[in-house]
Design a protein around this motif. Sequence first.
Motif, PDB file in Angstrom:
ATOM      1  N   GLY A  38      99.413  39.374  25.293  1.00  0.00           N
ATOM      2  CA  GLY A  38      98.158  39.200  26.009  1.00  0.00           C
ATOM      3  C   GLY A  38      97.049  38.653  25.133  1.00  0.00           C
ATOM      4  O   GLY A  38      96.948  38.996  23.961  1.00  0.00           O
ATOM      5  N   HIS A  39      96.216  37.826  25.739  1.00  0.00           N
ATOM      6  CA  HIS A  39      95.085  37.222  25.026  1.00  0.00           C
ATOM      7  C   HIS A  39      93.775  37.746  25.610  1.00  0.00           C
ATOM      8  O   HIS A  39      93.588  37.754  26.828  1.00  0.00           O
ATOM      9  CB  HIS A  39      95.137  35.696  25.169  1.00  0.00           C
ATOM     10  CG  HIS A  39      93.872  35.004  24.772  1.00  0.00           C
ATOM     11  ND1 HIS A  39      93.098  34.281  25.660  1.00  0.00           N
ATOM     12  CD2 HIS A  39      93.225  34.932  23.578  1.00  0.00           C
ATOM     13  CE1 HIS A  39      92.042  33.790  25.037  1.00  0.00           C
ATOM     14  NE2 HIS A  39      92.089  34.163  23.779  1.00  0.00           N
ATOM     15  N   GLY A  40      92.853  38.181  24.755  1.00  0.00           N
ATOM     16  CA  GLY A  40      91.552  38.637  25.224  1.00  0.00           C
ATOM     17  C   GLY A  40      91.695  39.782  26.215  1.00  0.00           C
ATOM     18  O   GLY A  40      92.322  40.802  25.933  1.00  0.00           O
ATOM     19  N   VAL A  41      91.127  39.603  27.418  1.00  0.00           N
ATOM     20  CA  VAL A  41      91.246  40.613  28.465  1.00  0.00           C
ATOM     21  C   VAL A  41      92.715  40.900  28.754  1.00  0.00           C
ATOM     22  O   VAL A  41      93.111  42.055  28.969  1.00  0.00           O
ATOM     23  CB  VAL A  41      90.532  40.150  29.750  1.00  0.00           C
ATOM     24  CG1 VAL A  41      90.762  41.150  30.874  1.00  0.00           C
ATOM     25  CG2 VAL A  41      89.044  39.965  29.499  1.00  0.00           C
ATOM     26  N   GLY A  42      93.545  39.861  28.745  1.00  0.00           N
ATOM     27  CA  GLY A  42      94.977  40.047  28.977  1.00  0.00           C
ATOM     28  C   GLY A  42      95.611  40.930  27.917  1.00  0.00           C
ATOM     29  O   GLY A  42      96.541  41.692  28.209  1.00  0.00           O
ATOM     30  N   GLY A  43      95.110  40.853  26.685  1.00  0.00           N
ATOM     31  CA  GLY A  43      95.609  41.724  25.630  1.00  0.00           C
ATOM     32  C   GLY A  43      95.255  43.176  25.896  1.00  0.00           C
ATOM     33  O   GLY A  43      96.062  44.087  25.679  1.00  0.00           O
ATOM     34  N   ALA A  44      94.030  43.391  26.396  1.00  0.00           N
ATOM     35  CA  ALA A  44      93.609  44.755  26.739  1.00  0.00           C
ATOM     36  C   ALA A  44      94.455  45.299  27.879  1.00  0.00           C
ATOM     37  O   ALA A  44      94.870  46.467  27.865  1.00  0.00           O
ATOM     38  CB  ALA A  44      92.130  44.762  27.114  1.00  0.00           C
ATOM     39  N   ILE A  45      94.747  44.460  28.878  1.00  0.00           N
ATOM     40  CA  ILE A  45      95.574  44.885  30.004  1.00  0.00           C
ATOM     41  C   ILE A  45      96.989  45.196  29.525  1.00  0.00           C
ATOM     42  O   ILE A  45      97.615  46.160  29.987  1.00  0.00           O
ATOM     43  CB  ILE A  45      95.604  43.800  31.099  1.00  0.00           C
ATOM     44  CG1 ILE A  45      94.193  43.524  31.620  1.00  0.00           C
ATOM     45  CG2 ILE A  45      96.522  44.213  32.237  1.00  0.00           C
ATOM     46  CD1 ILE A  45      93.446  44.737  32.107  1.00  0.00           C
ATOM     47  N   ALA A  46      97.507  44.423  28.594  1.00  0.00           N
ATOM     48  CA  ALA A  46      98.840  44.684  28.040  1.00  0.00           C
ATOM     49  C   ALA A  46      98.877  46.052  27.371  1.00  0.00           C
ATOM     50  O   ALA A  46      99.832  46.824  27.542  1.00  0.00           O
ATOM     51  CB  ALA A  46      99.218  43.581  27.048  1.00  0.00           C
TER      52      ALA A  46
END
Length: 360
Positions: A131-139
């Motif tokens: 995940g990148h950025g927000v996607g990293g947090a969601i991951a």
Amino acid sequence: MWEESFDTEHEVGDKLDYSPVSWREYYDEMEDVNVGPADSRDVFRIYKAGSEGPLLVLLHGGGHSGLSWAVFTTAIARRVNCRVLAMDLRGHGDTLVRQSDDFSTQTMSSDVANVIQACYGETPPPIVLIGHGVGGAIAVHTIGNMLLPTTVGLVAIDVVEGSAMEALHSIQNFLKGRPKSFKSMDHAIEWTVKSGQIRNLESARVSVVGQIKRCEVEEADTLEQASPVTDVVVERNEEFCGQSYVNDKENAASETVYKWRIDLSKSEKYWDGWFRGTSNLFLACNLPKLLLLAGIDRLDRDLTIGQMQGKFMMQVLPPCGHAVQEDKPERVAEVVASFLQRHKFAEARRETRSSNSLSQ
């Protein structure tokens, strides 16, 4: 500098080519996945590639789409045997959901699990969440809530609680400062590259398509309805925010314009929840993990201590912007492939092994 990232193969005559490129150049297939009861389904757009090996589930940053991973997908597929699933998160890209304004970490992490279940049933293949950025947090939240039991690894790209929380106060001003519409998709791509939002022209040509939508304009004042989007790390280059990219109001009537697909400014109440506590959640994930950063200054105290204790692998990839996997797709693919092979999640492609043997 962003100028140095331009690839001469994208030049047309003496000018750089800012025309959009289809997802088909990078992914094997595109699919709309139905989630939920038949009478009230959410529909998630996904892009897929590969047919064997671990499943890399790719989660984009705020305002982007699954196309953010297009060039990276081609690069990682050349290095290791793997499958890729890149999804448009709710409210983004071509995903259509009933509650498009619900950006809570609980809802978004559940979306990820629901899409994987819809695609692979109760026994999906080994999963590496990236995940990148927000996607990293969601991951991180997806793993922390144990929503995908077959997950074996985690890669977080430029998502650090400390620097993200510090940047939140400046996001609204940045959102208001970007162009609200563009004359064409080509102009949107050109602005994105020249403003430094995406510093790799090849990636911008396929990725911006997922950020911008075509709109028919009947009244000039409807241009004021669009609001721009960004991810948490702000990068400024005021020189390229001029009117040359924006439709002139006097000529706007009955024209086609291109506007941002999502107004992230309306999701402000969720921003704190996306990132608060993510450093400790990341450290608590009991599986192999890799943190990729645009700069060493991104690290906060908890992650610095964890890195010194050897709790995760870390790689800093300057010079690039926040959109690390778009700015440096080959380098990111190289690091991720090494991570996958080190933990025996994936095997090197036969061609890669042969070329490595010849070079030794």
